[in-house]
Design a protein around this motif. Structure first.
Motif, PDB file in Angstrom:
ATOM      1  N   UNK A   1       0.850  -1.184   0.000  1.00 18.84           N
ATOM      2  CA  UNK A   1       0.000   0.000   0.000  1.00 18.84           C
ATOM      3  C   UNK A   1       0.888   1.238   0.000  1.00 18.84           C
ATOM      4  N   UNK A   2       0.397   2.321  -0.599  1.00 23.47           N
ATOM      5  CA  UNK A   2       1.093   3.598  -0.579  1.00 23.47           C
ATOM      6  C   UNK A   2       0.091   4.666  -0.154  1.00 23.47           C
ATOM      7  N   UNK A   3       0.355   5.295   0.966  1.00 21.19           N
ATOM      8  CA  UNK A   3      -0.455   6.423   1.437  1.00 21.19           C
ATOM      9  C   UNK A   3       0.351   7.681   1.144  1.00 21.19           C
ATOM     10  N   UNK A   4      -0.154   8.497   0.245  1.00 15.36           N
ATOM     11  CA  UNK A   4       0.596   9.677  -0.205  1.00 15.36           C
ATOM     12  C   UNK A   4      -0.246  10.937  -0.071  1.00 15.36           C
TER      13      UNK A   4
ATOM     14  N   UNK B   1       3.020   9.054  -9.263  1.00 15.18           N
ATOM     15  CA  UNK B   1       4.481   8.962  -9.452  1.00 15.18           C
ATOM     16  C   UNK B   1       5.115   8.167  -8.312  1.00 15.18           C
ATOM     17  N   UNK B   2       4.739   8.497  -7.071  1.00 16.23           N
ATOM     18  CA  UNK B   2       5.313   7.781  -5.926  1.00 16.23           C
ATOM     19  C   UNK B   2       4.848   6.325  -5.878  1.00 16.23           C
ATOM     20  N   UNK B   3       3.590   6.089  -6.215  1.00 17.10           N
ATOM     21  CA  UNK B   3       3.061   4.721  -6.183  1.00 17.10           C
ATOM     22  C   UNK B   3       3.726   3.850  -7.253  1.00 17.10           C
ATOM     23  N   UNK B   4       3.871   4.374  -8.460  1.00 17.05           N
ATOM     24  CA  UNK B   4       4.535   3.614  -9.530  1.00 17.05           C
ATOM     25  C   UNK B   4       5.975   3.292  -9.138  1.00 17.05           C
ATOM     26  N   UNK B   5       6.672   4.267  -8.563  1.00 13.96           N
ATOM     27  CA  UNK B   5       8.053   4.054  -8.138  1.00 13.96           C
ATOM     28  C   UNK B   5       8.117   2.985  -7.045  1.00 13.96           C
ATOM     29  N   UNK B   6       7.194   3.050  -6.086  1.00  7.90           N
ATOM     30  CA  UNK B   6       7.170   2.084  -4.985  1.00  7.90           C
ATOM     31  C   UNK B   6       6.878   0.674  -5.505  1.00  7.90           C
ATOM     32  N   UNK B   7       5.940   0.550  -6.432  1.00  5.64           N
ATOM     33  CA  UNK B   7       5.617  -0.745  -7.028  1.00  5.64           C
ATOM     34  C   UNK B   7       6.864  -1.380  -7.623  1.00  5.64           C
ATOM     35  N   UNK B   8       7.637  -0.575  -8.333  1.00  9.52           N
ATOM     36  CA  UNK B   8       8.823  -1.088  -9.018  1.00  9.52           C
ATOM     37  C   UNK B   8       9.982  -1.348  -8.055  1.00  9.52           C
TER      38      UNK B   8
END
Length: 172
Positions: free
Chosen positions: A97-100, A106-113
């Protein structure tokens, strides 16, 4: 029909059909996650553990000395999602999960990768109508090499069902 293990710091009521393991620190959580992940098919990292902890743990209350402030030195905790994502086998599925508050996609895509998750659920926690202080939520589900899927505003229980169904469809 799944065997579910919940690793949590929150002492909750016993949940029927769920093995619950309570921990007191990020380090304990990481140890328990590592231990449980060995036999897991799916790992869902639904909440972020604190990124930092005090460098030195006080054994007793820190007393106020004069009128000066207090400086704390912090060290980084292990990034559990990243460690699990990088250590998974080909038959294991990792969801994060990403809470932004800004630059959600942008942050979620980076975190996924970078964390090598198989699915990431992105939450815009800057909105007042969803998330932490609401019974409703709207999320974006990200999968590698696929177009993000944004849900409509729904009760959180419906969001949870939608996420679990999506995990089932993707992992199957």
């Amino acid at each position: 029909g799944a065997k579910v293990t919940l690793i949590s710091t929150q002492k909750a009521l016993q949940i029927y059909g769920v093995d619950v393991v309570y921990v007191n620190s990020a380090a304990e959580m990481y140890q328990q996650v590592q231990s449980s992940f060995v036999t897991a098919d799916i790992f869902i990292s639904a909440a972020a553990v604190s990124d930092y902890r005090p460098a030195n743990e006080a054994s007793q209350k820190i007393k106020k000395e004069g009128s000066e402030g207090l400086n704390l030195s912090l060290v980084q905790n292990v990034d559990i999602l990243s460690e699990i994502g990088h250590s998974k086998s080909s038959n294991q599925f990792v969801v994060g999960f990403a809470a932004e508050t800004n630059n959600l996609m942008a942050y979620a895509q980076k975190k996924l990768k970078t964390k090598q998750a198989d699915m990431l659920i992105a939450n815009d926690v800057s909105r007042s109508d969803v998330g932490f202080n609401s019974d409703d939520n709207a999320v974006t589900i990200l999968l590698p090499d696929q177009k993000p899927e944004t849900t409509m505003l729904l009760p959180k229980i419906e969001i949870a069902r939608l996420i679990m169904n999506r995990i089932g469809q993707t992992f199957a």
